[in-house]
Design an enzyme around this catalytic site. Structure first.
Site, PDB file in Angstrom:
ATOM      1  N   TYR A 109      39.194   9.533 -36.231  1.00  0.00           N
ATOM      2  CA  TYR A 109      39.410   8.618 -37.356  1.00  0.00           C
ATOM      3  C   TYR A 109      40.744   8.995 -38.017  1.00  0.00           C
ATOM      4  O   TYR A 109      41.025  10.181 -38.235  1.00  0.00           O
ATOM      5  CB  TYR A 109      38.231   8.752 -38.338  1.00  0.00           C
ATOM      6  CG  TYR A 109      38.550   8.176 -39.691  1.00  0.00           C
ATOM      7  CD1 TYR A 109      38.865   6.827 -39.844  1.00  0.00           C
ATOM      8  CD2 TYR A 109      38.566   8.977 -40.826  1.00  0.00           C
ATOM      9  CE1 TYR A 109      39.180   6.304 -41.079  1.00  0.00           C
ATOM     10  CE2 TYR A 109      38.874   8.455 -42.065  1.00  0.00           C
ATOM     11  CZ  TYR A 109      39.191   7.117 -42.186  1.00  0.00           C
ATOM     12  OH  TYR A 109      39.511   6.600 -43.409  1.00  0.00           O
ATOM     13  N   ASP A 182      30.997  14.567 -36.301  1.00  0.00           N
ATOM     14  CA  ASP A 182      31.042  13.471 -37.273  1.00  0.00           C
ATOM     15  C   ASP A 182      30.093  12.396 -36.746  1.00  0.00           C
ATOM     16  O   ASP A 182      30.380  11.736 -35.736  1.00  0.00           O
ATOM     17  CB  ASP A 182      32.480  12.957 -37.393  1.00  0.00           C
ATOM     18  CG  ASP A 182      32.612  11.851 -38.445  1.00  0.00           C
ATOM     19  OD1 ASP A 182      31.623  11.139 -38.669  1.00  0.00           O
ATOM     20  OD2 ASP A 182      33.711  11.693 -39.004  1.00  0.00           O
ATOM     21  N   LYS A 207      29.252   4.564 -45.018  1.00  0.00           N
ATOM     22  CA  LYS A 207      29.025   3.645 -43.900  1.00  0.00           C
ATOM     23  C   LYS A 207      27.526   3.355 -43.733  1.00  0.00           C
ATOM     24  O   LYS A 207      26.918   2.841 -44.640  1.00  0.00           O
ATOM     25  CB  LYS A 207      29.666   4.240 -42.646  1.00  0.00           C
ATOM     26  CG  LYS A 207      31.119   4.744 -42.876  1.00  0.00           C
ATOM     27  CD  LYS A 207      32.052   3.621 -43.223  1.00  0.00           C
ATOM     28  CE  LYS A 207      33.433   3.970 -43.764  1.00  0.00           C
ATOM     29  NZ  LYS A 207      33.986   5.283 -43.736  1.00  0.00           N
TER      30      LYS A 207
HETATM   31  C1  LIG Z   1      34.215   8.390 -38.553  1.00  0.00           C
HETATM   32  C2  LIG Z   1      34.663   8.578 -39.970  1.00  0.00           C
HETATM   33  N1  LIG Z   1      34.654   9.797 -40.514  1.00  0.00           N
HETATM   34  C3  LIG Z   1      35.049  10.019 -41.784  1.00  0.00           C
HETATM   35  C4  LIG Z   1      35.512   9.000 -42.577  1.00  0.00           C
HETATM   36  C5  LIG Z   1      35.996   9.279 -43.965  1.00  0.00           C
HETATM   37  O1  LIG Z   1      35.037   8.915 -44.899  1.00  0.00           O
HETATM   38  P1  LIG Z   1      35.358   8.371 -46.378  1.00  0.00           P
HETATM   39  O2  LIG Z   1      36.150   7.102 -46.221  1.00  0.00           O
HETATM   40  O3  LIG Z   1      34.014   8.174 -46.979  1.00  0.00           O
HETATM   41  O4  LIG Z   1      36.159   9.434 -47.055  1.00  0.00           O
HETATM   42  C6  LIG Z   1      35.530   7.690 -42.063  1.00  0.00           C
HETATM   43  C7  LIG Z   1      36.006   6.571 -42.883  1.00  0.00           C
HETATM   44  O5  LIG Z   1      36.218   5.485 -42.404  1.00  0.00           O
HETATM   45  C8  LIG Z   1      35.097   7.483 -40.730  1.00  0.00           C
HETATM   46  O6  LIG Z   1      35.104   6.263 -40.167  1.00  0.00           O
END
Ligand SMILES: Cc1ncc(COP(=O)(O)O)c(C=O)c1O
Length: 387
Positions: A109, A182, A207
């Protein structure tokens, strides 16, 4: 066995609805109140009630969420943060120091890559990248003695590559590193990395866990008590905690996670079947497709294949941008995992920060977060947009 432990052994949906909270002893409130308080009256100096002292350290609404998500991931302890990236930063700084090294996905990401590249690197943490689908490449990217974290997303964002969690846990542990997964894209309903040998699960609870696009949050879940102690210290010392209102929203979302995920998967399967036959689509990327290179591993470690679908447009970037513009039921927007379907162009949106790096994504790529609307409406919308 306490009632809480008993619930932790119960089925997923039962845990989702009950774990982490007993009805309030004073009022019987079935849902945890939003404890909008920063501090707590003490029964004499040091006489804390239930361990609550100050809401950065702990807050009962957050405690309920942390217990719930730990039970869903079958971990020992959960920690809730202000965002997914706040969770990641806390984890990294609790487990690494300047001079250490981490391996991250070569299609991580974009925000995770940016965190390693622009924030942690300045602090002295080095990193290398490897494809999560190639266990040997991950092993080769490890620097024995220096690598402290092997960081994996599976499925990855946005290319939906699949990493074999069990095999990667073996590779990380051989080198004395922790395996971090993740689990944002799969959610704990579809995949439980700790059970497969991972040491830490990361979530952007923004999400699927929250599920309604109304909150930004993050979480960590771990199995090991010593790691839990470090995270407890860093969560409090760094202070990027989830507030009580946000904790309450994520907890409410988790109660229906199983129901929502099944519908996300049903709709994604319909969308994939439609796109697969479409002349304007050059490739459909979905781990549920038998031709997806990670299909067998995904089938082994996931309950179903999720609600995220990516595809490439035969007409290149220009067509991909036009499709994003024309879609109506699919809302053009970043993020994913909410009840509403979203469409985005990763190259110019979520992954713009990796343009020009090894992690750059193709310009003809579109990412869909398939929501839980009526499937026929989603398909009609894509048909119109592609037409
Ligand atoms: C796979 C993944 N990990 C971490 C994150 C980061 O999370 P946040 O936007 O809640 O900080 C995202 C955000 O889109 C994500 O898609």
């Amino acid at each position: 066995m306490t009632e809480q432990q008993h619930r932790n052994k119960a089925g997923f949906e039962t845990r989702a609805i009950h774990a982490g909270y007993e009805p309030d002893p004073m009022t019987g409130a079935v849902i945890p109140p939003i404890y909008a308080t920063s501090t707590y009256k003490q029964d004499g100096v040091g006489g804390l009630r239930g361990g609550y002292e100050y809401s950065r350290s702990a807050n009962p609404t957050r405690t309920a969420l942390e217990g719930n998500i730990a039970a869903l991931e079958e971990g020992e302890r959960g920690f809730a943060f202000a965002s997914g990236l706040a969770a990641e930063d806390t984890l990294i700084r609790a487990t690494c120091g300047p001079g250490d090294h981490a391996v991250i996905p070569d299609d991580a990401y974009g925000g995770t890559h940016r965190l390693f590249d622009k924030v942690e690197k300045v602090w002295g943490l080095e990193y290398g990248t490897a494809p999560v689908s190639d266990v040997d490449a991950v092993r080769a990217a490890i620097r024995p003695g220096q690598t402290k974290l092997v960081w994996v997303e599976t499925p990855t964002n946005p290319l939906l590559n699949i990493g074999d969690i069990e095999a990667l846990a073996g590779v990380a542990h051989e080198a004395g590193a922790l395996l971090v997964v993740d689990n944002t894209f799969a959610s704990p309903y579809l995949q439980q990395p700790l059970v497969l040998g991972a040491d830490v699960v990361v979530h952007s609870t923004t999400k699927y866990c929250g599920g309604h696009s109304d909150v930004v949050g993050g979480a960590l879940v771990v199995r090991d008590h010593r790691l839990a102690e470090k995270l407890t210290f860093h969560q409090n010392a760094m202070g990027a905690v989830a507030g009580p209102f946000d904790s309450w929203l994520v907890l409410r979302g988790l109660k229906t996670l199983g129901l929502r995920m099944d519908r996300h998967c049903d709709n994604a399967e319909r969308v994939v079947a439609f796109l697969s036959g479409h002349p304007s689509v050059s490739e459909v990327i979905y781990p549920g497709l038998p031709e997806h290179p990670g299909h067998d591993v995904a089938a082994k470690q996931m309950k179903r294949f999720g609600g995220m679908v990516s595809f490439r447009c035969a007409g290149g970037e220009e067509q991909a941008l036009a499709v994003c513009d024309k879609a109506e039921v699919f809302t053009l927007g970043e993020s994913l995992g909410g009840v509403e379907s979203l469409i985005e162009h990763p190259g110019r949106m979520t992954h713009a920060s990796v343009a020009g790096t090894d992690l750059e994504v193709p310009g003809d790529l579109i990412r869909l977060s398939v929501g839980i609307e009526t499937a026929d409406d989603l398909i009609a919308d894509l048909d119109r947009a592609l037409g």
